[in-house]
Design a protein around this motif. Structure first.
Motif, PDB file in Angstrom:
ATOM      1  N   MET A  98       8.711   6.866 -13.245  1.00  0.00           N
ATOM      2  CA  MET A  98       8.515   5.692 -12.395  1.00  0.00           C
ATOM      3  C   MET A  98       7.436   5.967 -11.346  1.00  0.00           C
ATOM      4  O   MET A  98       7.242   7.106 -10.916  1.00  0.00           O
ATOM      5  CB  MET A  98       9.827   5.336 -11.661  1.00  0.00           C
ATOM      6  N   ASN A  99       6.761   4.917 -10.944  1.00  0.00           N
ATOM      7  CA  ASN A  99       5.827   4.974  -9.818  1.00  0.00           C
ATOM      8  C   ASN A  99       6.519   4.389  -8.600  1.00  0.00           C
ATOM      9  O   ASN A  99       6.790   3.177  -8.560  1.00  0.00           O
ATOM     10  CB  ASN A  99       4.564   4.156 -10.119  1.00  0.00           C
ATOM     11  N   ILE A 100       6.801   5.214  -7.600  1.00  0.00           N
ATOM     12  CA  ILE A 100       7.553   4.761  -6.432  1.00  0.00           C
ATOM     13  C   ILE A 100       6.947   5.334  -5.157  1.00  0.00           C
ATOM     14  O   ILE A 100       6.744   6.549  -5.050  1.00  0.00           O
ATOM     15  CB  ILE A 100       9.033   5.203  -6.500  1.00  0.00           C
ATOM     16  N   ILE A 101       6.658   4.460  -4.209  1.00  0.00           N
ATOM     17  CA  ILE A 101       6.329   4.880  -2.850  1.00  0.00           C
ATOM     18  C   ILE A 101       7.255   4.099  -1.920  1.00  0.00           C
ATOM     19  O   ILE A 101       7.094   2.881  -1.753  1.00  0.00           O
ATOM     20  CB  ILE A 101       4.856   4.614  -2.489  1.00  0.00           C
ATOM     21  N   GLY A 102       8.243   4.778  -1.369  1.00  0.00           N
ATOM     22  CA  GLY A 102       9.193   4.113  -0.493  1.00  0.00           C
ATOM     23  C   GLY A 102       8.591   3.762   0.853  1.00  0.00           C
ATOM     24  O   GLY A 102       7.486   4.205   1.201  1.00  0.00           O
ATOM     25  N   LEU A 138      -2.709   3.807  -0.689  1.00  0.00           N
ATOM     26  CA  LEU A 138      -3.598   3.010  -1.535  1.00  0.00           C
ATOM     27  C   LEU A 138      -4.268   3.863  -2.603  1.00  0.00           C
ATOM     28  O   LEU A 138      -4.406   3.437  -3.755  1.00  0.00           O
ATOM     29  CB  LEU A 138      -4.660   2.320  -0.670  1.00  0.00           C
ATOM     30  N   LYS A 139      -4.684   5.046  -2.234  1.00  0.00           N
ATOM     31  CA  LYS A 139      -5.329   5.941  -3.201  1.00  0.00           C
ATOM     32  C   LYS A 139      -4.399   6.240  -4.366  1.00  0.00           C
ATOM     33  O   LYS A 139      -4.811   6.208  -5.539  1.00  0.00           O
ATOM     34  CB  LYS A 139      -5.749   7.236  -2.511  1.00  0.00           C
ATOM     35  N   THR A 140      -3.129   6.497  -4.055  1.00  0.00           N
ATOM     36  CA  THR A 140      -2.147   6.801  -5.096  1.00  0.00           C
ATOM     37  C   THR A 140      -1.915   5.601  -6.003  1.00  0.00           C
ATOM     38  O   THR A 140      -1.893   5.727  -7.234  1.00  0.00           O
ATOM     39  CB  THR A 140      -0.815   7.234  -4.468  1.00  0.00           C
ATOM     40  N   ILE A 141      -1.743   4.433  -5.411  1.00  0.00           N
ATOM     41  CA  ILE A 141      -1.500   3.222  -6.212  1.00  0.00           C
ATOM     42  C   ILE A 141      -2.702   2.914  -7.098  1.00  0.00           C
ATOM     43  O   ILE A 141      -2.563   2.643  -8.299  1.00  0.00           O
ATOM     44  CB  ILE A 141      -1.184   2.027  -5.296  1.00  0.00           C
ATOM     45  N   LYS A 142      -3.898   2.962  -6.517  1.00  0.00           N
ATOM     46  CA  LYS A 142      -5.105   2.637  -7.283  1.00  0.00           C
ATOM     47  C   LYS A 142      -5.313   3.606  -8.438  1.00  0.00           C
ATOM     48  O   LYS A 142      -5.723   3.207  -9.531  1.00  0.00           O
ATOM     49  CB  LYS A 142      -6.315   2.629  -6.356  1.00  0.00           C
ATOM     50  N   SER A 183       4.185   1.041 -15.911  1.00  0.00           N
ATOM     51  CA  SER A 183       3.354  -0.156 -15.758  1.00  0.00           C
ATOM     52  C   SER A 183       3.648  -0.860 -14.441  1.00  0.00           C
ATOM     53  O   SER A 183       2.904  -1.747 -14.021  1.00  0.00           O
ATOM     54  CB  SER A 183       3.595  -1.124 -16.915  1.00  0.00           C
ATOM     55  N   ILE A 184       4.751  -0.485 -13.819  1.00  0.00           N
ATOM     56  CA  ILE A 184       5.166  -1.088 -12.547  1.00  0.00           C
ATOM     57  C   ILE A 184       5.037  -0.046 -11.443  1.00  0.00           C
ATOM     58  O   ILE A 184       5.438   1.102 -11.610  1.00  0.00           O
ATOM     59  CB  ILE A 184       6.625  -1.584 -12.617  1.00  0.00           C
ATOM     60  N   PHE A 185       4.474  -0.473 -10.308  1.00  0.00           N
ATOM     61  CA  PHE A 185       4.417   0.400  -9.136  1.00  0.00           C
ATOM     62  C   PHE A 185       5.280  -0.224  -8.045  1.00  0.00           C
ATOM     63  O   PHE A 185       5.012  -1.325  -7.587  1.00  0.00           O
ATOM     64  CB  PHE A 185       2.980   0.592  -8.643  1.00  0.00           C
ATOM     65  N   PHE A 186       6.312   0.512  -7.627  1.00  0.00           N
ATOM     66  CA  PHE A 186       7.243   0.034  -6.610  1.00  0.00           C
ATOM     67  C   PHE A 186       6.808   0.545  -5.239  1.00  0.00           C
ATOM     68  O   PHE A 186       6.637   1.749  -5.044  1.00  0.00           O
ATOM     69  CB  PHE A 186       8.654   0.526  -6.924  1.00  0.00           C
ATOM     70  N   VAL A 187       6.680  -0.369  -4.281  1.00  0.00           N
ATOM     71  CA  VAL A 187       6.202  -0.021  -2.941  1.00  0.00           C
ATOM     72  C   VAL A 187       7.168  -0.579  -1.888  1.00  0.00           C
ATOM     73  O   VAL A 187       7.573  -1.742  -1.968  1.00  0.00           O
ATOM     74  CB  VAL A 187       4.791  -0.592  -2.686  1.00  0.00           C
ATOM     75  N   GLY A 188       7.515   0.250  -0.916  1.00  0.00           N
ATOM     76  CA  GLY A 188       8.351  -0.212   0.196  1.00  0.00           C
ATOM     77  C   GLY A 188       9.841  -0.070  -0.026  1.00  0.00           C
ATOM     78  O   GLY A 188      10.644  -0.484   0.819  1.00  0.00           O
TER      79      GLY A 188
END
Length: 311
Positions: free
Chosen positions: A194-198, A211-215, A172-177
């Protein structure tokens, strides 16, 4: 009784978009500050963030970097919450968040350290009757069960979120950065989906793919809250924060991400961890101001498009 000078100054707040005395149903955006930094694990000063950010909004124009006019935007600033202790302050924050989300207005909170997001998400949890998503833009996961015995530390924000009824799972949480992890957090993310994009991934993959991945991942939610730690930016762009991490997002990357993320059903957002005393130039406060006003512009643009399609 306020003087004429004080009233004029209050109306000039937020590029002249503040509307003192309006009713809640007239507002587009409701903003409040939580001047608290008792949850930090290292350097303090974030409690001065809300004041410092407001102080540099009196002379700016009500426009965005995309040449949009925001002069019709109605902002209701509730000011900074006050409390004699954390429990009292956080209870006020939870109630404020609850009432703003219930009213259907865009919630905007200015911290404070990242622990101030905890009561806001608790208020949202009470206000909604369905699962909501969280986009966590930060250098850190903030997934520690506790830090130094404090279960409400700035490093435990999303661990507390996962305890909420309407945050159903770790995805339910997307971690970015992200570019830093505690040993306890490393074990947690290895054991859970987990949803993670460093920050490194954002740079390598580019904004459009990010953005495509997060959306795609967050499309299951009809309501999303976004929390923005200023240390998601590289210290070169935001040095005034308690726990800076080298190798972060640059200013253009973050602004472009925010532009795209407002395609999602964002019901509120915050900007936290601005510590003015750690940055004499106020570069960090100016960055936070830009983030706030551009996000309001994105919300305003989306609202106007909806109204055009309705008419």
């Amino acid at each position: 009784m306020r003087s004429v000078k004080e009233m004029i100054r209050e109306q000039s707040l937020w590029a002249g978009l503040n509307r003192p005395g309006i009713e809640r149903d007239e507002a587009d955006i409701v903003v409040f500050g939580i001047p608290y930094d008792g949850g930090v694990s290292f350097r303090s000063g974030a409690k001065e963030g809300p004041r410092a950010i407001r102080e540099i909004t009196y002379t700016i124009a009500p426009t965005t970097e995309r040449w949009e006019d925001l002069s019709s935007l109605q902002i209701m600033d509730l000011g900074d919450l006050e409390g004699s202790n954390r429990q009292e302050l956080f209870q006020q924050a939870e109630e404020a968040a609850f009432s703003i989300v219930k009213s259907g207005k865009l919630l905007t909170m200015i911290g404070g350290d990242h622990s101030t997001t905890i009561p806001v998400m608790r208020g949202i949890n009470r206000a909604v009757d369905e699962p909501f998503g969280i986009i966590h833009i930060d250098a850190h996961f903030d997934l520690c069960h506790e830090m130094g015995g404090d279960y409400f530390s700035h490093g435990s924000t999303e661990r507390r979120a996962l305890e909420l009824e309407n945050v159903p799972d770790t995805e339910s949480i997307f971690f970015v950065g992200i570019r830093s992890v505690e040993s306890e957090e490393l074990a947690f993310i290895q054991e859970n989906r987990m949803n993670i994009i460093g920050a490194m991934d954002v740079r390598q993959n580019g904004i459009d793919q990010t953005l495509k991945t997060i959306k795609t991942k967050m499309s299951r939610f009809k309501k999303i809250y976004m929390t923005i730690d200023i240390d998601s930016l590289d210290p070169a762009y935001a040095p005034g924060t308690g726990t800076p991490q080298f190798g972060g997002l640059n200013s253009r990357e973050l602004l472009n991400l925010l532009y795209g993320l407002f395609d999602l059903p964002i019901i509120g957002f915050d900007v936290v961890e601005v510590s003015p005393k750690l940055d004499d130039s106020l570069i960090t406060a100016f960055a936070a101001r830009k983030i706030l006003t551009e996000c309001w512009g994105h919300h305003h643009r989306k609202k106007e498009k909806i109204q055009e399609n309705t008419n």
